[in-house]
Motif scaffolding. Structure first.
Motif, PDB file in Angstrom:
ATOM      1  N   UNK A 166      45.015  43.351  30.117  1.00 62.46           N
ATOM      2  CA  UNK A 166      46.162  43.908  29.417  1.00 62.46           C
ATOM      3  C   UNK A 166      47.472  43.249  29.799  1.00 62.46           C
ATOM      4  N   UNK A 167      47.465  41.910  29.949  1.00 68.37           N
ATOM      5  CA  UNK A 167      48.672  41.163  30.323  1.00 68.37           C
ATOM      6  C   UNK A 167      49.108  40.301  29.146  1.00 68.37           C
ATOM      7  N   UNK A 168      50.248  39.633  29.287  1.00 68.37           N
ATOM      8  CA  UNK A 168      50.758  38.758  28.241  1.00 68.37           C
ATOM      9  C   UNK A 168      50.346  37.312  28.455  1.00 68.37           C
ATOM     10  N   UNK A 169      50.640  36.491  27.461  1.00 71.22           N
ATOM     11  CA  UNK A 169      50.291  35.075  27.555  1.00 71.22           C
ATOM     12  C   UNK A 169      51.058  34.400  28.687  1.00 71.22           C
ATOM     13  N   UNK A 170      52.303  34.795  28.899  1.00 75.95           N
ATOM     14  CA  UNK A 170      53.088  34.185  29.978  1.00 75.95           C
ATOM     15  C   UNK A 170      52.470  34.468  31.344  1.00 75.95           C
ATOM     16  N   UNK A 226      37.049  33.934  41.652  1.00 80.48           N
ATOM     17  CA  UNK A 226      37.784  34.382  40.468  1.00 80.48           C
ATOM     18  C   UNK A 226      36.877  35.122  39.493  1.00 80.48           C
ATOM     19  N   UNK A 227      35.598  34.771  39.478  1.00 82.25           N
ATOM     20  CA  UNK A 227      34.673  35.439  38.545  1.00 82.25           C
ATOM     21  C   UNK A 227      34.447  36.906  38.895  1.00 82.25           C
ATOM     22  N   UNK A 228      34.828  37.309  40.127  1.00 81.42           N
ATOM     23  CA  UNK A 228      34.699  38.707  40.547  1.00 81.42           C
ATOM     24  C   UNK A 228      36.043  39.425  40.578  1.00 81.42           C
ATOM     25  N   UNK A 229      37.082  38.825  40.009  1.00 81.11           N
ATOM     26  CA  UNK A 229      38.426  39.393  40.068  1.00 81.11           C
ATOM     27  C   UNK A 229      38.522  40.691  39.277  1.00 81.11           C
ATOM     28  N   UNK A 230      39.367  41.596  39.784  1.00 73.20           N
ATOM     29  CA  UNK A 230      39.601  42.869  39.102  1.00 73.20           C
ATOM     30  C   UNK A 230      41.049  42.990  38.630  1.00 73.20           C
ATOM     31  N   UNK A 231      41.871  41.980  38.897  1.00 70.90           N
ATOM     32  CA  UNK A 231      43.244  41.970  38.411  1.00 70.90           C
ATOM     33  C   UNK A 231      43.692  40.526  38.255  1.00 70.90           C
ATOM     34  N   UNK A 232      44.783  40.319  37.535  1.00 66.33           N
ATOM     35  CA  UNK A 232      45.292  38.975  37.301  1.00 66.33           C
ATOM     36  C   UNK A 232      45.814  38.362  38.600  1.00 66.33           C
ATOM     37  N   UNK A 233      46.268  39.202  39.545  1.00 65.16           N
ATOM     38  CA  UNK A 233      46.754  38.711  40.835  1.00 65.16           C
ATOM     39  C   UNK A 233      45.622  38.035  41.600  1.00 65.16           C
ATOM     40  N   UNK A 284      41.420  27.924  27.863  1.00 66.42           N
ATOM     41  CA  UNK A 284      40.570  28.464  26.788  1.00 66.42           C
ATOM     42  C   UNK A 284      40.123  29.887  27.111  1.00 66.42           C
ATOM     43  N   UNK A 285      40.239  30.308  28.373  1.00 69.00           N
ATOM     44  CA  UNK A 285      39.837  31.659  28.764  1.00 69.00           C
ATOM     45  C   UNK A 285      40.996  32.651  28.710  1.00 69.00           C
ATOM     46  N   UNK A 286      42.191  32.196  28.347  1.00 64.18           N
ATOM     47  CA  UNK A 286      43.370  33.048  28.452  1.00 64.18           C
ATOM     48  C   UNK A 286      43.286  34.282  27.546  1.00 64.18           C
ATOM     49  N   UNK A 287      42.781  34.122  26.326  1.00 63.96           N
ATOM     50  CA  UNK A 287      42.708  35.267  25.406  1.00 63.96           C
ATOM     51  C   UNK A 287      41.801  36.358  25.960  1.00 63.96           C
ATOM     52  N   UNK A 288      40.685  35.951  26.573  1.00 62.90           N
ATOM     53  CA  UNK A 288      39.779  36.935  27.178  1.00 62.90           C
ATOM     54  C   UNK A 288      40.451  37.634  28.366  1.00 62.90           C
ATOM     55  N   UNK A 289      41.204  36.887  29.140  1.00 64.14           N
ATOM     56  CA  UNK A 289      41.890  37.478  30.288  1.00 64.14           C
ATOM     57  C   UNK A 289      42.982  38.448  29.833  1.00 64.14           C
ATOM     58  N   UNK A 290      43.681  38.099  28.757  1.00 59.28           N
ATOM     59  CA  UNK A 290      44.705  38.989  28.202  1.00 59.28           C
ATOM     60  C   UNK A 290      44.081  40.304  27.767  1.00 59.28           C
ATOM     61  N   UNK A 291      42.931  40.207  27.118  1.00 61.75           N
ATOM     62  CA  UNK A 291      42.236  41.415  26.653  1.00 61.75           C
ATOM     63  C   UNK A 291      41.678  42.222  27.822  1.00 61.75           C
ATOM     64  N   UNK A 292      41.179  41.534  28.853  1.00 68.23           N
ATOM     65  CA  UNK A 292      40.544  42.200  29.993  1.00 68.23           C
ATOM     66  C   UNK A 292      41.553  42.954  30.849  1.00 68.23           C
TER      67      UNK A 292
END
Length: 488
Positions: free
Chosen positions: A54-58, A105-112, A44-52
């Motif tokens: 700039x990555x894709x759904x995959x 994870x709440x302090x992450x600055x990248x998807x990695x 459910x958080x994926x859309x926010x992460x995509x926006x944050x």
């Protein structure tokens, strides 16, 4: 085999089938819910992460994939740790890892960073809780174990129904960072569940009797009673024909088992239904699943069903696969609703029986190693199944072929399990009496206490007709009184 639950190193303690076992069951219910529902709930958080980021759904979908891969793939590691340190300490550390991963994870600055924290660390923590909880459940329940497994498995759909709406609320109120932080706090409840996993210890009377017997037998008797040091990972389970058949069938099963829940919502949208209406299908599936699992557990514990639970499991797989094959022909929303109802029933049956069958095959002492090795094999197939179905969808642009493939794989696993069990295991159970290595039996000697003994050919004379009669008798508690190769 698999009837009397013996705690390794505890001197052969019989499963209480109640008492503190119900507290252990409650802990297993919560742990199972977190383990299976959490990888889906974070979506459910994926859309926010995509926006944050700039990555894709995959890219975001890899979070759930890594969580599942850690849950399944670290099975052997969990087995080694449990056999070395015990269930409760391992689960305590796992609860801390699961919570720490989401907090980091709440302090992450990248998807990695999220891959490493929410994926690897939290996934490892959930794995260190899931497998030991099943081992403890197996030790505390014997006669009522099918019911206990069904109730424990019901934690998955219940948690999914709770965590997904909670995730949406947290995202709306606090954003994805605040949501991850709060979920990390919620995962600390794994430590509470770990505290419930009290090890089984032998009664004082049994300890005193053992000491007295040692004194009477002297040094020679004491040496004979010495048990070899327990292996951290017992690979001898691969010598068990029943275990090999189960592992192969389970690996084929997971190729297609998880595919329909992943694609059914997209299938409904493809047919022109609204998003909310399409998402309702998963709610229907989960609601049916909640009641199907404990109900199947009750059925599996019946007197005439439990000795044949492997065939009930095969029926559940055929039911599930056939549902997929028929569901592939759905052309409207009503057809998909009917599909989700029947899929929920069959999916619940599979969920309630898969570990019950494994417990029956390998028994209590080897279960900690067996489940780790099985989960490792399933991890490979879990990572291949849904992505492979996605590739097929990209190539054909038709959901029908996806559901046909998934149904065929599940039906194939049922055919492998039932056919091999009937042809090879049943055939071997007719081994002549003079070749039997040992026969487990129960006897009463004028008291209410049961004593479990072992008859060995070198020490006792075995009557062939009596052995044949014993082997043909249905065992109410699912014990398999045969050689290790004939344990299904």
């Amino acid at each position: 085999m698999g009837g009397v639950a013996v705690d390794v190193g505890a001197g052969g303690v019989k499963a209480p089938d109640g008492g503190w076992g119900w507290a252990v069951l409650a802990g297993c219910f919560v742990i199972t819910g977190f383990s299976y529902a959490f990888p889906k709930a974070v979506s459910v958080f994926f859309k926010e992460l995509i926006r944050e980021f700039g990555v894709g759904y995959s890219d975001t979908a890899w979070i759930s994939s890594i969580l599942l891969a850690m849950l399944y793939g670290t099975g052997p590691l969990c087995s080694v740790l449990v056999n070395r340190f015990g269930c409760r300490p391992v689960m305590m550390v796992g609860g801390l890892f699961a919570s720490l991963g989401m907090i980091l994870a709440s302090f992450s600055t990248s998807i990695i960073h999220i891959y490493l924290s929410a994926g690897v660390v939290t996934g490892l923590g959930l794995a260190l809780n899931f497998q030991p909880s099943l081992i403890m459940l197996n030790r505390y329940f014997s006669e009522k174990r099918p019911l206990a497994n069904g109730l424990s498995a019901a934690g998955s759909p219940v948690a999914l129904c709770c965590l997904s709406p909670l995730g949406q609320v947290l995202q709306y109120q606090y954003g994805w960072r605040g949501g991850f932080l709060i979920l990390g706090g919620i995962l600390l409840n794994c430590c509470v569940c770990a505290a419930l996993m009290k090890p089984l210890v032998p009664p004082k009377a049994l300890k005193a009797a053992d000491l007295e017997q040692d004194k009477e037998e002297g040094t020679e008797g004491a040496e004979k009673k010495k048990q070899p040091k327990a292996k951290l990972l017992d690979f001898s389970v691969f010598k068990d024909c029943g275990f090999l058949i189960y592992t192969v069938a389970a690996s084929i099963m997971v190729l297609g088992l998880f595919v329909p829940p992943v694609f059914v919502v997209s299938y409904a949208k493809e047919l022109g239904n609204e998003d909310t209406k399409s998402a309702l299908l998963l709610t229907i599936l989960g609601f049916i699943d909640i009641f199907a699992r404990p109900t199947c557990g009750v059925i599996a514990g019946l007197k005439w069903v439990r000795p044949r639970c492997v065939y009930l499991f095969s029926f559940a797989l055929i039911f599930n696969g056939t549902t997929d094959l028929i569901g592939s022909q759905a052309k409207d929303y009503a057809s998909l609703v009917v599909f989700c109802i029947f899929f929920g029933v069959s999916y619940g049956m599979v969920g309630a029986l898969q570990f019950e069958v494994l417990m029956t095959i390998v028994g209590t002492e080897k279960f900690s190693s067996a489940i780790g090795l099985v989960l490792l094999m399933e991890a490979i197939c879990v990572l291949v199944g849904p992505p492979g179905a996605g590739r097929l969808l990209d190539a054909t642009k038709n959901y029908m072929y996806v559901f046909l493939l998934a149904g065929s794989e599940v039906v194939l696993s049922a055919v492998v399990l039932a056919t091999c069990n009937f042809l090879f295991i049943r055939k071997k159970s007719s081994t002549p009496a003079d070749k039997l290595e040992n026969i487990a039996f129960k006897e009463e000697r004028g008291t209410d206490k049961e004593k479990v003994g072992e008859v060995r050919p070198e020490s006792l004379t075995v009557d062939s007709q009596e052995v044949e009669r014993f082997l043909k008798e249905p065992q109410q508690n699912g014990d398999m009184a045969t050689s290790p190769e004939t344990c299904l």
